[in-house]
Write an enzyme that holds these catalytic residues in place. Sequence first.
Site, PDB file in Angstrom:
ATOM      1  N   ASP A 146       0.872  -1.175   0.000  1.00 52.83           N
ATOM      2  CA  ASP A 146       0.000   0.000   0.000  1.00 52.83           C
ATOM      3  C   ASP A 146       0.912   1.228   0.000  1.00 52.83           C
ATOM      4  O   ASP A 146       1.734   1.392   0.905  1.00 52.83           O
ATOM      5  CB  ASP A 146      -0.891   0.008   1.253  1.00 52.83           C
ATOM      6  CG  ASP A 146      -1.808   1.220   1.293  1.00 52.83           C
ATOM      7  OD1 ASP A 146      -2.825   1.159   2.005  1.00 52.83           O
ATOM      8  OD2 ASP A 146      -1.521   2.226   0.609  1.00 52.83           O
ATOM      9  N   ASP A 164       0.815   7.844  -9.589  1.00 54.44           N
ATOM     10  CA  ASP A 164      -0.073   7.389 -10.673  1.00 54.44           C
ATOM     11  C   ASP A 164      -1.161   6.537 -10.041  1.00 54.44           C
ATOM     12  O   ASP A 164      -1.242   5.328 -10.222  1.00 54.44           O
ATOM     13  CB  ASP A 164       0.729   6.576 -11.693  1.00 54.44           C
ATOM     14  CG  ASP A 164      -0.158   6.097 -12.838  1.00 54.44           C
ATOM     15  OD1 ASP A 164       0.183   5.090 -13.485  1.00 54.44           O
ATOM     16  OD2 ASP A 164      -1.243   6.707 -13.045  1.00 54.44           O
ATOM     17  N   PRO A 171      -9.053   1.478  -3.008  1.00 54.37           N
ATOM     18  CA  PRO A 171      -7.701   1.430  -2.440  1.00 54.37           C
ATOM     19  C   PRO A 171      -6.939   2.730  -2.623  1.00 54.37           C
ATOM     20  O   PRO A 171      -6.003   3.019  -1.895  1.00 54.37           O
ATOM     21  CB  PRO A 171      -7.037   0.301  -3.230  1.00 54.37           C
ATOM     22  CG  PRO A 171      -7.788   0.210  -4.517  1.00 54.37           C
ATOM     23  CD  PRO A 171      -9.220   0.542  -4.148  1.00 54.37           C
TER      24      PRO A 171
HETATM   25  N1  SAM Z   1      -3.863   6.631 -14.864  1.00 53.68           N
HETATM   26  C1  SAM Z   1      -4.827   5.983 -14.105  1.00 53.68           C
HETATM   27  C2  SAM Z   1      -5.803   6.971 -13.571  1.00 53.68           C
HETATM   28  O1  SAM Z   1      -5.487   8.166 -13.584  1.00 53.68           O
HETATM   29  O2  SAM Z   1      -6.900   6.601 -13.199  1.00 53.68           O
HETATM   30  C3  SAM Z   1      -4.163   5.202 -13.025  1.00 53.68           C
HETATM   31  C4  SAM Z   1      -3.527   4.065 -13.587  1.00 53.68           C
HETATM   32  S1  SAM Z   1      -2.741   2.944 -12.524  1.00 53.68           S
HETATM   33  C5  SAM Z   1      -3.427   1.511 -13.198  1.00 53.68           C
HETATM   34  C6  SAM Z   1      -3.446   3.056 -10.927  1.00 53.68           C
HETATM   35  C7  SAM Z   1      -2.854   2.007 -10.027  1.00 53.68           C
HETATM   36  O3  SAM Z   1      -2.856   2.439  -8.661  1.00 53.68           O
HETATM   37  C8  SAM Z   1      -3.656   0.686 -10.043  1.00 53.68           C
HETATM   38  O4  SAM Z   1      -2.829  -0.350 -10.521  1.00 53.68           O
HETATM   39  C9  SAM Z   1      -4.048   0.465  -8.577  1.00 53.68           C
HETATM   40  O5  SAM Z   1      -4.045  -0.881  -8.179  1.00 53.68           O
HETATM   41  C10 SAM Z   1      -2.939   1.264  -7.865  1.00 53.68           C
HETATM   42  N2  SAM Z   1      -3.290   1.645  -6.495  1.00 53.68           N
HETATM   43  C11 SAM Z   1      -4.506   2.013  -6.025  1.00 53.68           C
HETATM   44  N3  SAM Z   1      -4.429   2.283  -4.696  1.00 53.68           N
HETATM   45  C12 SAM Z   1      -3.126   2.077  -4.337  1.00 53.68           C
HETATM   46  C13 SAM Z   1      -2.410   2.192  -3.100  1.00 53.68           C
HETATM   47  N4  SAM Z   1      -3.027   2.594  -1.979  1.00 53.68           N
HETATM   48  N5  SAM Z   1      -1.074   1.936  -3.094  1.00 53.68           N
HETATM   49  C14 SAM Z   1      -0.435   1.560  -4.253  1.00 53.68           C
HETATM   50  N6  SAM Z   1      -1.064   1.401  -5.459  1.00 53.68           N
HETATM   51  C15 SAM Z   1      -2.382   1.677  -5.487  1.00 53.68           C
END
Ligand code: SAM
Length: 282
Positions: A146, A164, A171
């Site tokens: 996380d 990103d 999450p």
């Molecule tokens: N560009 C996209 C947008 O603006 O909506 C985001 C793309 S990227 C796929 C987002 C990533 O953040 C996802 O793979 C998701 O699993 C990850 N993510 C979400 N919450 C998170 C957290 N608390 N810590 C780390 N990664 C996280």
Amino acid sequence: MTQEKKTQRKNLLEEKEYHTPSNGLFFQIKKPLFGRESRYQRIEVFENPYFGRVLMLDGLVQTTERDEFFYHEMLVHPALMVHPRPRSPLVIGGGDGGVLKEILRHPVETVCLVEIDPLVIDVSKEFFPWLSPALKDERTELLISDGKEFVRQTEREFDIIFVDSSDPVGPSASLHEKNFFTHLKKCLRKDGIIAAQAGSPFYQMDSIRKKNDFLKSLFKIVRFYSSPVPTYPGGNWAFVFLSDSVQPLDIKGNPPEGLKYYNPDIHRAAFSLPNFFKEKLD
Ligand code: SAM
């Protein structure tokens, strides 16, 4: 639309993303490729006749084959083009590999990526071959954690941090809060920069303004910028540049080869905000 067309349309497999209860975006599904609930979110991949492969998390578009470069280039290159000597960036989120791909165009030594959901990484490796090679690059350190907990606990420092994250739901909700940015700041080396996705200027100005208010209490330089992203709500997306010393328009050197959106003129233009945006921030 003729009745016949309406019937044809009714029979088509479609994915809809609602931006408000009364409008949004739809994608015809030429071929469903993947659909599963992970520990954190629903992950879907499908083929669309126009945008190619599309990744959705909890019913929200994350990236498409046809327009991924708008978002990935504009989150990454403005910060890397002004930093005095970027060597070891950190990425929070970004499990699809798109941001990493852009960072590795620069002569960085290592990149640490902290993604909460390992299934997003696996899905990207299987279905997004133009994004995922960066996930396997020898300069890449992949951590499954996380992001909020990682920056709260780590003693490590980074010269540029890219956030990103997905939308401020599920999450990713904590990655849009003051607490997270406070911990991010302590992970930043001197002359460090943070570049984060900030949401839709058209639909989410209230959350952008709230973010601006708490970010101004943490950083000397808080500058929002924006760029078109065709498949994101409103077709335009906001980003925020944060630092205590580096100016966002102090471009150094030439951008990497092969970019499809970013160039120094676009960089300067992106920081010129329209009146409705500026007025809301002020
Ligand atoms: N560009 C996209 C947008 O603006 O909506 C985001 C793309 S990227 C796929 C987002 C990533 O953040 C996802 O793979 C998701 O699993 C990850 N993510 C979400 N919450 C998170 C957290 N608390 N810590 C780390 N990664 C996280």
